[in-house]
Design a protein around this motif. Structure first.
Motif, PDB file in Angstrom:
ATOM      1  N   UNK A 174       0.789  -1.232   0.000  1.00 24.13           N
ATOM      2  CA  UNK A 174       0.000   0.000   0.000  1.00 24.13           C
ATOM      3  C   UNK A 174       0.823   1.285   0.000  1.00 24.13           C
ATOM      4  N   UNK A 175       2.109   1.215   0.332  1.00 24.75           N
ATOM      5  CA  UNK A 175       2.983   2.374   0.170  1.00 24.75           C
ATOM      6  C   UNK A 175       3.389   2.443  -1.307  1.00 24.75           C
ATOM      7  N   UNK A 176       3.189   3.563  -1.982  1.00 25.56           N
ATOM      8  CA  UNK A 176       3.365   3.617  -3.434  1.00 25.56           C
ATOM      9  C   UNK A 176       4.762   3.293  -3.933  1.00 25.56           C
ATOM     10  N   UNK A 177       5.795   3.585  -3.128  1.00 25.05           N
ATOM     11  CA  UNK A 177       7.169   3.405  -3.589  1.00 25.05           C
ATOM     12  C   UNK A 177       7.957   2.503  -2.642  1.00 25.05           C
ATOM     13  N   UNK A 178       7.335   1.383  -2.280  1.00 28.37           N
ATOM     14  CA  UNK A 178       7.944   0.468  -1.311  1.00 28.37           C
ATOM     15  C   UNK A 178       8.332  -0.852  -1.956  1.00 28.37           C
ATOM     16  N   UNK A 179       9.454  -1.384  -1.503  1.00 30.69           N
ATOM     17  CA  UNK A 179       9.869  -2.744  -1.830  1.00 30.69           C
ATOM     18  C   UNK A 179       9.928  -3.554  -0.544  1.00 30.69           C
ATOM     19  N   UNK A 180       9.738  -4.863  -0.678  1.00 31.87           N
ATOM     20  CA  UNK A 180       9.715  -5.756   0.483  1.00 31.87           C
ATOM     21  C   UNK A 180      10.893  -6.713   0.425  1.00 31.87           C
ATOM     22  N   UNK A 181      11.593  -6.848   1.565  1.00 31.38           N
ATOM     23  CA  UNK A 181      12.726  -7.758   1.689  1.00 31.38           C
ATOM     24  C   UNK A 181      12.471  -8.632   2.905  1.00 31.38           C
ATOM     25  N   UNK A 182      12.244  -9.928   2.674  1.00 31.94           N
ATOM     26  CA  UNK A 182      12.004 -10.879   3.762  1.00 31.94           C
ATOM     27  C   UNK A 182      13.261 -11.708   3.968  1.00 31.94           C
ATOM     28  N   UNK A 183      13.780 -11.718   5.207  1.00 35.51           N
ATOM     29  CA  UNK A 183      15.014 -12.427   5.523  1.00 35.51           C
ATOM     30  C   UNK A 183      14.698 -13.789   6.121  1.00 35.51           C
ATOM     31  N   UNK A 184      15.285 -14.813   5.528  1.00 36.58           N
ATOM     32  CA  UNK A 184      15.146 -16.160   6.082  1.00 36.58           C
ATOM     33  C   UNK A 184      15.998 -16.298   7.333  1.00 36.58           C
ATOM     34  N   UNK A 185      15.656 -17.282   8.166  1.00 36.44           N
ATOM     35  CA  UNK A 185      16.411 -17.562   9.397  1.00 36.44           C
ATOM     36  C   UNK A 185      16.569 -16.306  10.245  1.00 36.44           C
ATOM     37  N   UNK A 186      15.491 -15.581  10.385  1.00 34.03           N
ATOM     38  CA  UNK A 186      15.544 -14.309  11.101  1.00 34.03           C
ATOM     39  C   UNK A 186      14.224 -14.063  11.803  1.00 34.03           C
ATOM     40  N   UNK A 187      14.321 -13.571  13.058  1.00 36.73           N
ATOM     41  CA  UNK A 187      13.142 -13.221  13.820  1.00 36.73           C
ATOM     42  C   UNK A 187      12.897 -11.728  13.806  1.00 36.73           C
ATOM     43  N   UNK A 188      12.507 -11.180  14.947  1.00 37.45           N
ATOM     44  CA  UNK A 188      12.125  -9.766  15.034  1.00 37.45           C
ATOM     45  C   UNK A 188      13.337  -8.841  15.092  1.00 37.45           C
ATOM     46  N   UNK A 189      14.468  -9.341  15.555  1.00 36.03           N
ATOM     47  CA  UNK A 189      15.685  -8.537  15.733  1.00 36.03           C
ATOM     48  C   UNK A 189      16.567  -8.612  14.497  1.00 36.03           C
ATOM     49  N   UNK A 190      16.107  -8.072  13.400  1.00 32.81           N
ATOM     50  CA  UNK A 190      16.864  -8.128  12.152  1.00 32.81           C
ATOM     51  C   UNK A 190      18.278  -7.590  12.321  1.00 32.81           C
ATOM     52  N   UNK A 191      18.406  -6.440  12.988  1.00 34.10           N
ATOM     53  CA  UNK A 191      19.705  -5.770  13.106  1.00 34.10           C
ATOM     54  C   UNK A 191      20.655  -6.483  14.044  1.00 34.10           C
ATOM     55  N   UNK A 192      20.157  -7.442  14.812  1.00 31.57           N
ATOM     56  CA  UNK A 192      20.994  -8.230  15.719  1.00 31.57           C
ATOM     57  C   UNK A 192      21.279  -9.604  15.118  1.00 31.57           C
ATOM     58  N   UNK A 193      20.234 -10.285  14.713  1.00 36.90           N
ATOM     59  CA  UNK A 193      20.381 -11.667  14.261  1.00 36.90           C
ATOM     60  C   UNK A 193      21.012 -11.759  12.873  1.00 36.90           C
ATOM     61  N   UNK A 194      20.726 -10.802  12.025  1.00 35.02           N
ATOM     62  CA  UNK A 194      21.293 -10.777  10.673  1.00 35.02           C
ATOM     63  C   UNK A 194      22.010  -9.440  10.473  1.00 35.02           C
ATOM     64  N   UNK A 195      22.921  -9.137  11.383  1.00 39.51           N
ATOM     65  CA  UNK A 195      23.528  -7.806  11.436  1.00 39.51           C
ATOM     66  C   UNK A 195      24.268  -7.443  10.153  1.00 39.51           C
ATOM     67  N   UNK A 196      25.101  -8.332   9.638  1.00 35.14           N
ATOM     68  CA  UNK A 196      25.865  -8.014   8.436  1.00 35.14           C
ATOM     69  C   UNK A 196      24.964  -7.900   7.221  1.00 35.14           C
ATOM     70  N   UNK A 197      24.012  -8.800   7.107  1.00 33.79           N
ATOM     71  CA  UNK A 197      23.074  -8.724   5.983  1.00 33.79           C
ATOM     72  C   UNK A 197      22.289  -7.426   6.032  1.00 33.79           C
ATOM     73  N   UNK A 198      21.815  -7.068   7.225  1.00 38.94           N
ATOM     74  CA  UNK A 198      21.008  -5.859   7.305  1.00 38.94           C
ATOM     75  C   UNK A 198      21.844  -4.617   7.028  1.00 38.94           C
ATOM     76  N   UNK A 199      23.067  -4.568   7.521  1.00 48.35           N
ATOM     77  CA  UNK A 199      23.911  -3.410   7.262  1.00 48.35           C
ATOM     78  C   UNK A 199      24.174  -3.262   5.760  1.00 48.35           C
ATOM     79  N   UNK A 200      24.394  -4.378   5.078  1.00 57.80           N
ATOM     80  CA  UNK A 200      24.600  -4.337   3.628  1.00 57.80           C
ATOM     81  C   UNK A 200      23.345  -3.860   2.914  1.00 57.80           C
ATOM     82  N   UNK A 201      22.195  -4.377   3.328  1.00 53.15           N
ATOM     83  CA  UNK A 201      20.927  -3.957   2.725  1.00 53.15           C
ATOM     84  C   UNK A 201      20.705  -2.469   2.919  1.00 53.15           C
ATOM     85  N   UNK A 202      20.952  -1.987   4.144  1.00 53.77           N
ATOM     86  CA  UNK A 202      20.747  -0.576   4.435  1.00 53.77           C
ATOM     87  C   UNK A 202      21.703   0.292   3.613  1.00 53.77           C
TER      88      UNK A 202
END
Length: 299
Positions: A263-291
């Motif tokens: 519903x956001x007009x200019x949004x993309x969705x990225x779903x991380x496997x093997x990851x819970x609510x703490x994206x920046x902790x559990x998948x820290x390197x992946x999230x930093x690269x994505x950001x």
């Protein structure tokens, strides 16, 4: 309402001896309130405002320290303790209900940006921080470059998961063990993160046990209207947005992020496997690269 903060009115900036990459200051935000603000990187670089989620004992530092340190060479990162959390002011009495608390906190976040002289930001909002980000996009659209929403709330009619219920009702039976049990729900790989969770739980419980923190938590989740973003509201938010969600999130259902991305007009969705609510902790390197890729226009 009297503001009885845990930090004095001050603007002095101190380098944290435990992590020299982090600078800490208390920023006055009006009404005798102050906001504890953690910063890394240098002013003049692109600004990333990191907004933590809710929960007993949460703070800007506990949520974002590793990410702030990793991005310090490229960006100016700002991670406040939102009003009613950590070492920022805890109003006494606390506003009662989610909407009154959100309204106050959003107002003080804008005041913080004004006090810091920040005119343009990218928002990175985790959980409740995602809801703050969406509201800021409505109120100060010209000051926002883009948004990253991580495990964000905001979907109308979304049924709370048991993990979120456990978070909200933490003070029904508070203890360091119940804190550890709660935080274990934030990650997918519990075996890998178990030892770290135990350390974090001890630190967070020490904060959560404070009366001002308890008061603010109970005020936030007092009975009342919950803040959501209907489709027609999201349709008016045109900022480039990256919606990120851990596939195994036990706190906020990935269904909420599918809704936001649809519903956001200019949004993309990225779903991380093997990851819970703490994206920046559990998948820290992946999230930093994505950001970083998102900041630089590579995705």
């Amino acid at each position: 309402m009297t503001a009885t903060g845990t930090a004095p009115l001050a603007t002095a900036v101190n380098v944290d001896s435990a992590n020299p990459a982090i600078r800490v200051s208390d920023v006055p935000v009006g009404d005798d309130m102050v906001m504890r603000v953690n910063q890394s990187g240098q002013p003049g670089r692109p600004v990333i405002l990191m907004l933590h989620g809710s929960g007993p004992g949460v703070s800007g530092r506990s949520n974002w320290e590793a990410l702030m340190t990793g991005l310090a060479e490229e960006y100016h990162c700002i991670a406040p303790d939102i009003i009613g959390f950590g070492d920022s002011t805890h109003p006494d009495p606390s506003p009662q209900g989610f909407v009154p608390n959100m309204t106050l906190r959003i107002d003080k976040l804008i005041r913080m940006l004004d006090e810091l002289g920040v005119d343009s930001v990218t928002l990175v909002g985790n959980s409740m921080g995602g809801m703050f980000s969406l509201r800021l996009a409505q109120l100060i659209p010209d000051r926002l470059e883009r948004m990253v929403l991580m495990g964000s709330g905001g979907m109308p009619g979304l049924v709370p998961l048991p993990g979120l219920v456990k978070l909200v009702t933490f003070y029904d039976d508070p203890s360091e063990q119940s804190m550890e049990d709660l935080l274990m729900l934030f990650v997918s790989d519990k075996e890998a993160f178990g030892p770290s969770i135990r350390d974090i739980a001890g630190e967070r419980y020490a904060v959560a046990a404070r009366e001002d923190v308890r008061r603010s938590h109970l005020g936030t989740f007092a009975p009342g209207e919950f803040w959501t973003f209907p489709e027609e509201v999201l349709a008016e938010i045109s900022h480039r947005t990256l919606v990120v969600h851990g596939r195994d999130d036990a706190i906020v259902s990935p269904e909420g992020s599918y809704y936001l991305a649809a519903n956001l007009p200019n949004a993309d969705l990225y779903v991380l496997s093997n990851c819970g609510h703490w994206t920046q902790v559990e998948q820290a390197e992946r999230f930093r690269t994505i950001l970083s890729d998102f900041m630089e226009g590579r995705i």
